[in-house]
Design an enzyme around this catalytic site. Structure first.
Site, PDB file in Angstrom:
ATOM      1  N   GLU A 243     -12.804  -7.526  15.558  1.00 54.42           N
ATOM      2  CA  GLU A 243     -12.004  -6.433  15.000  1.00 54.42           C
ATOM      3  C   GLU A 243     -12.832  -4.918  15.147  1.00 54.42           C
ATOM      4  OE1 GLU A 243      -9.933  -7.449  11.325  1.00 54.42           O
ATOM      5  OE2 GLU A 243     -11.234  -9.064  11.215  1.00 54.42           O
TER       6      GLU A 243
ATOM      7  N   SER B 265      -6.841  -9.068  10.643  1.00 55.86           N
ATOM      8  CA  SER B 265      -5.841  -8.388  11.703  1.00 55.86           C
ATOM      9  C   SER B 265      -5.007  -9.662  12.482  1.00 55.86           C
ATOM     10  CB  SER B 265      -6.621  -7.779  12.858  1.00 55.86           C
ATOM     11  OG  SER B 265      -7.285  -6.774  12.136  1.00 55.86           O
TER      12      SER B 265
ATOM     13  N   TYR C 103      -1.136  -3.308  16.184  1.00 48.03           N
ATOM     14  CA  TYR C 103      -2.090  -2.175  16.567  1.00 48.03           C
ATOM     15  C   TYR C 103      -1.506  -1.583  18.018  1.00 48.03           C
ATOM     16  CZ  TYR C 103      -5.281  -3.863  12.957  1.00 48.03           C
ATOM     17  OH  TYR C 103      -5.932  -4.288  12.095  1.00 48.03           O
TER      18      TYR C 103
ATOM     19  N   ARG D  77      -5.259  -3.386  -0.057  1.00 48.99           N
ATOM     20  CA  ARG D  77      -3.774  -3.795   0.432  1.00 48.99           C
ATOM     21  C   ARG D  77      -3.637  -5.163   0.194  1.00 48.99           C
ATOM     22  NH1 ARG D  77      -3.988  -3.817   5.978  1.00 48.99           N
ATOM     23  NH2 ARG D  77      -3.464  -6.193   5.825  1.00 48.99           N
TER      24      ARG D  77
ATOM     25  N   ASP E  33      -0.629  -8.091   0.953  1.00 49.59           N
ATOM     26  CA  ASP E  33       0.448  -8.502   1.863  1.00 49.59           C
ATOM     27  C   ASP E  33       1.167  -9.327   1.088  1.00 49.59           C
ATOM     28  OD1 ASP E  33      -0.695  -6.757   3.711  1.00 49.59           O
ATOM     29  OD2 ASP E  33      -1.796  -8.356   4.742  1.00 49.59           O
TER      30      ASP E  33
ATOM     31  N   GLU F  92      -1.932 -12.560   1.201  1.00 49.28           N
ATOM     32  CA  GLU F  92      -3.363 -12.212   1.178  1.00 49.28           C
ATOM     33  C   GLU F  92      -3.662 -10.928   0.625  1.00 49.28           C
ATOM     34  OE1 GLU F  92      -4.634 -11.793   5.697  1.00 49.28           O
ATOM     35  OE2 GLU F  92      -3.396 -13.402   5.409  1.00 49.28           O
TER      36      GLU F  92
ATOM     37  N   ASN G  87      -6.936  -7.724   1.328  1.00 45.48           N
ATOM     38  CA  ASN G  87      -7.493  -7.025   2.360  1.00 45.48           C
ATOM     39  C   ASN G  87      -8.588  -6.094   1.491  1.00 45.48           C
ATOM     40  OD1 ASN G  87      -8.841  -5.419   4.051  1.00 45.48           O
ATOM     41  ND2 ASN G  87      -6.899  -6.290   5.709  1.00 45.48           N
TER      42      ASN G  87
ATOM     43  N   GLY H 208      -7.021  -1.544   7.161  1.00 43.39           N
ATOM     44  CA  GLY H 208      -7.244  -0.653   8.300  1.00 43.39           C
ATOM     45  C   GLY H 208      -6.698   1.037   8.018  1.00 43.39           C
TER      46      GLY H 208
END
Length: 313
Positions: free
Chosen positions: A13, A150, A218, A257, A259, A272, A274, A278
């Protein structure tokens, strides 16, 4: 302030991390801070930080080392304050197996799962038990590396014969594969920011080819995003509540974050978390901030304020 943004590194990443780091650096600079990027792949991290000692570090490293507590432990050793979650809690949150165990223990809804470890396949004959995994989880299923981000190494299994290949693909990124029930519904992300982990407006994710993989995340135009999400207010509030509960159970700090997916009955399921989300131009947290009327600089200011409040004597 003098703020070093840690970005890049040697993980798969790396490119995403550099993009995140440079955006954070620019945003912090617009607030009047002296900022620079430190890339551990270009120069030893300790040497770089000791030579130009910052007042604060912002870890924008993605993947292992940056999210598994390694860098945070090193910063603690150097007595350098930093944004984000503490080392042990990073390690717990970054490992999907441990994180899901913690979420289940806290009675937070997360899809059912089983775990296949690489050494068990090699030394314990676990390959013959893969069929048992699908008996418990069912089809369709999602297969994920236990320690990666990612969506790298993530596979979707519709047929039993496709499971071994998906498990091996996940194991190429991590030592264990998580086989998880695939919940059908609306995928959303909930950004939490500041001392009280305030929930920003949810971002709804709709990949054009139906799969939210690395390319969909991305590549500009590969996914449609809606912020705030196009869901009933009650469902949005339920997601935010479960996201905050998840972050609290895992002791996440400053910026995270979560999800989630909302099933056909309107129930939220936590997929999950984070610890280093990002911050690129296609990332979800900046979209959530914009939906809340915040610039990226405003968001960054809230993060460093929370970190400084915690580190003040």
């Amino acid at each position: 302030m003098r703020i070093a943004v840690l970005a890049g590194g040697r993980t798969p990443e790396r490119d995403v991390s550099l993009r995140s780091g440079h955006r954070v650096m620019t945003s912090l600079g617009s607030l009047g801070h002296e900022t620079w990027v430190v890339d551990p792949a270009e120069r030893p991290l300790v040497e770089a930080l000791e030579e130009r000692r910052p007042d604060l570090c912002w870890p924008a490293l993605h993947g292992k080392e940056g999210e598994d507590g390694t860098v945070q432990r090193l910063l603690d050793l150097l007595a350098l304050p930093y944004t984000g979650t503490a080392p042990f809690d990073c390690e717990l949150a970054f490992d999907k197996v441990l994180a899901k165990d913690a979420l289940r223990r806290a009675e937070i809804p997360t899809p059912d799962w089983v775990v296949i470890e690489g050494w068990a396949l090699r030394d314990l004959g676990a390959g013959s038990a893969l069929g048992r995994a699908l008996e418990r989880i069912g089809l369709p299923a999602v297969v994920k590396p236990s320690r990666s981000g990612s969506a790298l190494g993530v596979g979707f299994v519709e047929r039993e014969q496709d499971l071994p290949a998906a498990v091996m693909a996940a194991l190429s990124f991590s030592g264990a594969a998580v086989i998880e029930t695939k919940v059908e519904g609306t995928e959303v992300a909930c950004a939490l920011v500041g001392t009280g982990l305030e929930a920003l407006p949810l971002v709804e994710i709709e990949p054009k080819d139906g799969v939210y993989d690395y390319a969909a995340r991305y590549t500009a135009g590969a996914t449609d995003y809606f912020a705030p999400a196009r869901i009933p207010a009650g469902s949005a509030a339920a997601v935010a509540d479960e996201a905050r509960r998840a972050a609290t159970a895992l002791r996440l700090r400053d910026l995270t974050r979560v999800d989630a997916i909302i099933d056909a009955q309107g129930r939220p399921w936590i997929l999950e978390v984070n610890v280093s989300p990002g911050m690129t131009d296609t990332s979800l947290v900046p979209m959530a901030a914009q939906a809340a009327g915040l610039s990226l600089a405003d968001l960054c200011d809230r993060v460093i304020s929370a970190a400084l409040e915690r580190s003040s004597p």
